[in-house]
Scaffold this motif. Structure first.
Motif, PDB file in Angstrom:
ATOM      1  N   ASN A  95       0.274  -1.040   0.140  1.00  0.00           N
ATOM      2  CA  ASN A  95       0.056   0.136   0.342  1.00  0.00           C
ATOM      3  C   ASN A  95       0.496   0.911   0.010  1.00  0.00           C
ATOM      4  O   ASN A  95       1.824   1.818   0.416  1.00  0.00           O
ATOM      5  N   TRP A  96       0.535   2.196  -0.928  1.00  0.00           N
ATOM      6  CA  TRP A  96       1.829   3.448  -0.968  1.00  0.00           C
ATOM      7  C   TRP A  96       0.437   4.420  -0.872  1.00  0.00           C
ATOM      8  O   TRP A  96      -0.056   4.821  -2.615  1.00  0.00           O
ATOM      9  N   GLY A  97       0.040   5.193  -0.925  1.00  0.00           N
ATOM     10  CA  GLY A  97      -1.115   6.684  -0.938  1.00  0.00           C
ATOM     11  C   GLY A  97      -2.130   5.692  -0.445  1.00  0.00           C
ATOM     12  O   GLY A  97      -2.067   4.927  -0.344  1.00  0.00           O
ATOM     13  N   GLU A  98      -3.374   6.548  -0.703  1.00  0.00           N
ATOM     14  CA  GLU A  98      -4.374   6.825  -0.818  1.00  0.00           C
ATOM     15  C   GLU A  98      -4.826   6.970  -2.042  1.00  0.00           C
ATOM     16  O   GLU A  98      -4.743   7.951  -3.216  1.00  0.00           O
ATOM     17  N   ASP A  99      -6.445   6.537  -3.207  1.00  0.00           N
ATOM     18  CA  ASP A  99      -7.161   6.900  -4.559  1.00  0.00           C
ATOM     19  C   ASP A  99      -8.145   8.264  -3.693  1.00  0.00           C
ATOM     20  O   ASP A  99      -7.640   8.980  -2.731  1.00  0.00           O
ATOM     21  N   ALA A 100      -8.596   9.062  -4.295  1.00  0.00           N
ATOM     22  CA  ALA A 100      -9.559   9.910  -4.251  1.00  0.00           C
ATOM     23  C   ALA A 100     -11.164   9.572  -3.439  1.00  0.00           C
ATOM     24  O   ALA A 100     -11.276  10.597  -2.622  1.00  0.00           O
ATOM     25  N   ASN A 101     -10.461   8.190  -3.081  1.00  0.00           N
ATOM     26  CA  ASN A 101     -11.942   7.857  -2.379  1.00  0.00           C
ATOM     27  C   ASN A 101     -11.503   8.060  -0.854  1.00  0.00           C
ATOM     28  O   ASN A 101     -11.539   7.708   0.326  1.00  0.00           O
ATOM     29  N   GLY A 102     -10.142   7.980  -0.901  1.00  0.00           N
ATOM     30  CA  GLY A 102      -9.051   7.565   0.347  1.00  0.00           C
ATOM     31  C   GLY A 102      -9.199   6.038   0.723  1.00  0.00           C
ATOM     32  O   GLY A 102      -8.362   5.288   2.116  1.00  0.00           O
ATOM     33  N   ASP A 103      -9.262   5.488  -0.401  1.00  0.00           N
ATOM     34  CA  ASP A 103      -9.098   3.816   0.303  1.00  0.00           C
ATOM     35  C   ASP A 103      -7.777   3.634   0.077  1.00  0.00           C
ATOM     36  O   ASP A 103      -6.716   4.964  -1.006  1.00  0.00           O
ATOM     37  N   ALA A 104      -6.718   2.978   0.245  1.00  0.00           N
ATOM     38  CA  ALA A 104      -5.386   2.705   0.018  1.00  0.00           C
ATOM     39  C   ALA A 104      -5.646   1.998  -1.501  1.00  0.00           C
ATOM     40  O   ALA A 104      -5.821   1.577  -2.600  1.00  0.00           O
ATOM     41  N   LEU A 105      -3.784   2.479  -1.920  1.00  0.00           N
ATOM     42  CA  LEU A 105      -3.637   2.184  -3.647  1.00  0.00           C
ATOM     43  C   LEU A 105      -2.818   0.903  -3.161  1.00  0.00           C
ATOM     44  O   LEU A 105      -1.931   0.775  -2.473  1.00  0.00           O
ATOM     45  N   SER A 106      -3.107   0.325  -4.313  1.00  0.00           N
ATOM     46  CA  SER A 106      -2.390  -1.298  -4.135  1.00  0.00           C
ATOM     47  C   SER A 106      -1.783  -0.915  -4.949  1.00  0.00           C
ATOM     48  O   SER A 106      -1.691  -0.764  -6.065  1.00  0.00           O
ATOM     49  N   VAL A 107      -0.243  -1.647  -4.488  1.00  0.00           N
ATOM     50  CA  VAL A 107       0.994  -1.542  -5.619  1.00  0.00           C
ATOM     51  C   VAL A 107       1.097  -3.066  -5.909  1.00  0.00           C
ATOM     52  O   VAL A 107       1.080  -3.686  -4.672  1.00  0.00           O
ATOM     53  N   ASP A 108       1.925  -3.542  -6.860  1.00  0.00           N
ATOM     54  CA  ASP A 108       2.895  -4.558  -6.794  1.00  0.00           C
ATOM     55  C   ASP A 108       4.048  -4.704  -5.691  1.00  0.00           C
ATOM     56  O   ASP A 108       4.138  -3.629  -5.589  1.00  0.00           O
ATOM     57  N   ASP A 109       4.037  -5.775  -5.142  1.00  0.00           N
ATOM     58  CA  ASP A 109       5.573  -6.123  -4.300  1.00  0.00           C
ATOM     59  C   ASP A 109       6.784  -5.300  -4.518  1.00  0.00           C
ATOM     60  O   ASP A 109       7.299  -5.755  -4.859  1.00  0.00           O
ATOM     61  N   LEU A 110       6.358  -3.747  -3.946  1.00  0.00           N
ATOM     62  CA  LEU A 110       7.441  -3.098  -3.978  1.00  0.00           C
ATOM     63  C   LEU A 110       9.025  -3.304  -2.682  1.00  0.00           C
ATOM     64  O   LEU A 110       8.301  -3.820  -1.250  1.00  0.00           O
ATOM     65  N   SER A 111      10.423  -3.092  -3.125  1.00  0.00           N
ATOM     66  CA  SER A 111      10.948  -3.148  -1.512  1.00  0.00           C
ATOM     67  C   SER A 111      11.354  -1.843  -1.236  1.00  0.00           C
ATOM     68  O   SER A 111      11.474  -1.247  -1.664  1.00  0.00           O
ATOM     69  N   TYR A 112      11.459  -2.229   0.171  1.00  0.00           N
ATOM     70  CA  TYR A 112      11.839  -0.690   1.124  1.00  0.00           C
ATOM     71  C   TYR A 112      12.431  -1.049   1.842  1.00  0.00           C
ATOM     72  O   TYR A 112      13.405  -2.703   2.241  1.00  0.00           O
ATOM     73  N   TYR A 113      14.518  -0.830   1.469  1.00  0.00           N
ATOM     74  CA  TYR A 113      15.286  -0.772   2.638  1.00  0.00           C
ATOM     75  C   TYR A 113      15.500   1.088   2.410  1.00  0.00           C
ATOM     76  O   TYR A 113      15.241   2.043   2.425  1.00  0.00           O
ATOM     77  N   ALA A 114      16.107   0.937   4.208  1.00  0.00           N
ATOM     78  CA  ALA A 114      15.795   2.341   4.973  1.00  0.00           C
ATOM     79  C   ALA A 114      17.961   2.482   5.683  1.00  0.00           C
ATOM     80  O   ALA A 114      17.580   0.914   6.311  1.00  0.00           O
ATOM     81  N   ALA A 115      18.301   3.138   5.825  1.00  0.00           N
ATOM     82  CA  ALA A 115      19.390   4.019   6.481  1.00  0.00           C
ATOM     83  C   ALA A 115      19.469   4.541   6.732  1.00  0.00           C
ATOM     84  O   ALA A 115      19.746   6.219   7.097  1.00  0.00           O
ATOM     85  N   ASP A 116      19.423   4.616   8.605  1.00  0.00           N
ATOM     86  CA  ASP A 116      19.129   5.948   8.809  1.00  0.00           C
ATOM     87  C   ASP A 116      19.871   7.120  10.606  1.00  0.00           C
ATOM     88  O   ASP A 116      19.642   5.359  11.521  1.00  0.00           O
ATOM     89  N   GLY A 117      20.215   7.672  10.512  1.00  0.00           N
ATOM     90  CA  GLY A 117      21.052   8.301  12.076  1.00  0.00           C
ATOM     91  C   GLY A 117      20.285   8.800  12.283  1.00  0.00           C
ATOM     92  O   GLY A 117      19.438   9.562  12.187  1.00  0.00           O
ATOM     93  N   THR A 118      20.091   8.139  14.240  1.00  0.00           N
ATOM     94  CA  THR A 118      18.978   9.337  14.895  1.00  0.00           C
ATOM     95  C   THR A 118      20.126  10.256  16.201  1.00  0.00           C
ATOM     96  O   THR A 118      21.171   9.562  16.590  1.00  0.00           O
ATOM     97  N   ILE A 119      19.820  10.990  16.346  1.00  0.00           N
ATOM     98  CA  ILE A 119      20.643  11.419  18.270  1.00  0.00           C
ATOM     99  C   ILE A 119      18.792  11.693  18.601  1.00  0.00           C
ATOM    100  O   ILE A 119      18.150  12.642  18.413  1.00  0.00           O
ATOM    101  N   LYS A 120      19.264  10.969  19.704  1.00  0.00           N
ATOM    102  CA  LYS A 120      18.131  10.720  20.872  1.00  0.00           C
ATOM    103  C   LYS A 120      18.555  12.030  21.392  1.00  0.00           C
ATOM    104  O   LYS A 120      19.102  12.057  22.729  1.00  0.00           O
ATOM    105  N   TYR A 121      17.381  12.433  21.987  1.00  0.00           N
ATOM    106  CA  TYR A 121      17.220  12.902  23.936  1.00  0.00           C
ATOM    107  C   TYR A 121      16.370  12.196  25.024  1.00  0.00           C
ATOM    108  O   TYR A 121      14.445  11.768  24.452  1.00  0.00           O
TER     109      TYR A 121
END
Length: 458
Positions: A95-121
């Motif tokens: 699911n990536w975003g939504e259509d005009a009716n507010g329903d989730a837009l289905s997509v083909d199985d997309l890969s998702y990778y992330a590398a993040d750095g965070t400073i926490k308090y």
């Protein structure tokens, strides 16, 4: 393969950062493993920070959840409530975003990778909360969707629920604003187990400072990090002899002779002795150590170097109290022989025979033999003192007789002193005609009254 490479890159980045800094506080490292959910509906109209940004924040229908281990992060505490961490994550997008009716837009199985750095308090640390630890974070990273990536600016809100000092549950939500149009801004939520570990070890003994009672000196785990230099099983802080292996009952000090007295307090450390004598032996039990005892096998007083007092003359008076140690005497007279009445009588019988020139104090030569006998008696009683008394008859003037008696008494005293009698033992006195022993009316009586007496001073 490319997707796998990106995941490996993210994991490598995590490992590199986890070893980039030295440890510096109790449990400074935190590793979190868990699962994540990606929500591609942060804003309904596509504008960042629009009023609809949280309108479907909890609409799980839009979430992309990978129900397996899909996120891992490592963070390092850097002080004053702040920590820095790196996170690697992966997901599968349906699911990536939504259509005009507010329903989730289905997509083909997309890969998702992330590398993040965070400073926490840590808000929890600021409030001194031990179990619940809310925190805020800000950072950035890079996210790939189906091999297309873009940088993101991230804001994070999270909560650690600690079960004990080291293990807890972490729930976190991050808003990830994309800098490129081809990557939508989105939320990434995660939940996982967090483990705190590590710590400083200033002395390098393998025991973290937080558990090390002696953090600046290398020590043993058995003593909470404190040293036992001599390896006698007693830590140095409780060891009175930390550099010499010793006994527990002697506070870690050795006892070479086994007499129960530590060598440091033992004046005779190689020979078993008595505590009362600072560890030195006393074979005869007289209170004088054998080293100072001239009679170590015979009891005697310390005043006589541990030897019994002798009685040289055998008169029952010890030499130390015997004023005449070489002559038999009496106890009453401090070991010296007593001048008996018989001796006194004999002494005066001799003294009466001393002859003087008529009317003078000159001793006639024929009296020397009797004077020698008197000297022998006085020497026999060497501690006794005597008075030499001079007497006359009543013939002539009394004043003349008085002077003559004094002169004759002194003449006898001087003779005795000149022949070895200590002058301190003798005194002389003249009585003139005042103490007759016979009648002055007869020749015989007057002869008896003209005399010298030597009397004991009592």
């Amino acid at each position: 393969m490319k997707n796998l490479s990106r995941l490996l890159f993210a994991m490598l980045l995590v490992l590199v950062c986890s070893n980039a800094n030295a440890q510096d506080k109790d449990n400074p490292w935190l590793i979190n493993i868990g699962t994540n959910a990606v929500d591609a509906y942060p804003s309904g109209d596509g504008a960042p920070f629009s009023e609809t940004i949280f309108s479907k924040y909890v609409d799980v229908d839009n979430w992309n959840i990978l129900p397996s281990l899909s996120t891992i992060s490592v963070s390092k505490y850097i002080g004053d409530g702040f920590s820095f961490g790196v996170t690697g994550s992966l997901n599968k997008i349906e699911n990536w975003g939504e259509d005009a009716n507010g329903d989730a837009l289905s997509v083909d199985d997309l890969s998702y990778y992330a590398a993040d750095g965070t400073i926490k308090y840590s808000i929890g640390e600021a409030l001194d909360w031990k179990t619940l630890e809310p925190y805020l974070g800000v950072g950035g990273g890079y996210t790939w969707i189906d091999e297309v990536g873009a940088g993101t600016l991230n804001g994070t809100l999270g909560l650690n629920l600690w079960f004990n000092e080291n293990i807890g549950l972490t729930v976190q939500s991050s808003y990830k604003h994309a800098f490129e149009d081809y990557l939508d801004t989105h939320f990434q939520h995660s939940i996982g187990i967090s483990i705190k570990f590590g710590g400083s070890d200033t002395d390098g003994d393998g025991i973290y400072d937080k558990n090390d009672a002696c953090p600046d000196v290398a020590g043993l785990e058995a003593f909470n990090g404190c040293p036992d230099t001599d390896n006698d099983g007693i830590e140095d802080s409780k060891d009175s002899c930390p550099n010499e292996a010793g006994l527990a009952e002697l506070n870690g000090c050795p006892d070479s002779d086994g007499d129960g007295i530590a060598d440091k307090d033992d004046k005779c450390p190689t020979v078993a002795g008595l505590k009362a004598l600072a560890g030195c032996p006393d074979a005869d039990g007289d209170g004088v150590t054998d080293a100072q005892d001239k009679c170590p096998n015979t009891a005697g007083p310390a005043a006589n170097n541990g030897c019994p007092w002798p009685d040289t003359d055998g008169d029952g008076v010890l030499d130390k109290d015997d004023k005449c140690p070489d002559v038999v005497g009496s106890v009453a007279n401090n070991g010296c022989p007593e001048v008996t009445e018989e001796v006194q009588k004999t002494l005066n019988e001799y003294a009466k025979t001393i002859l003087f020139d008529t009317g003078r104090s000159t001793i006639k030569t024929q009296s020397e033999s009797v004077l020698k006998d008197i000297i022998s008696i006085l020497n026999e009683y060497s501690t006794a003192t005597f008075t030499v008394e001079g007497h006359t008859d009543s013939s002539g003037r009394a004043t003349t007789n008085q002077k003559l008696s004094e002169s004759r008494a002194n003449a006898v005293k001087d003779y005795l002193v000149s022949h070895g009698i200590d002058t301190s033992r003798l005194s002389a006195v003249g009585y003139g005609e005042d103490k007759p022993i016979d009648s002055n009316k007869t020749r015989k009586g007057r002869a008896n009254n003209r005399r010298v007496e030597i009397n004991l001073v009592k």
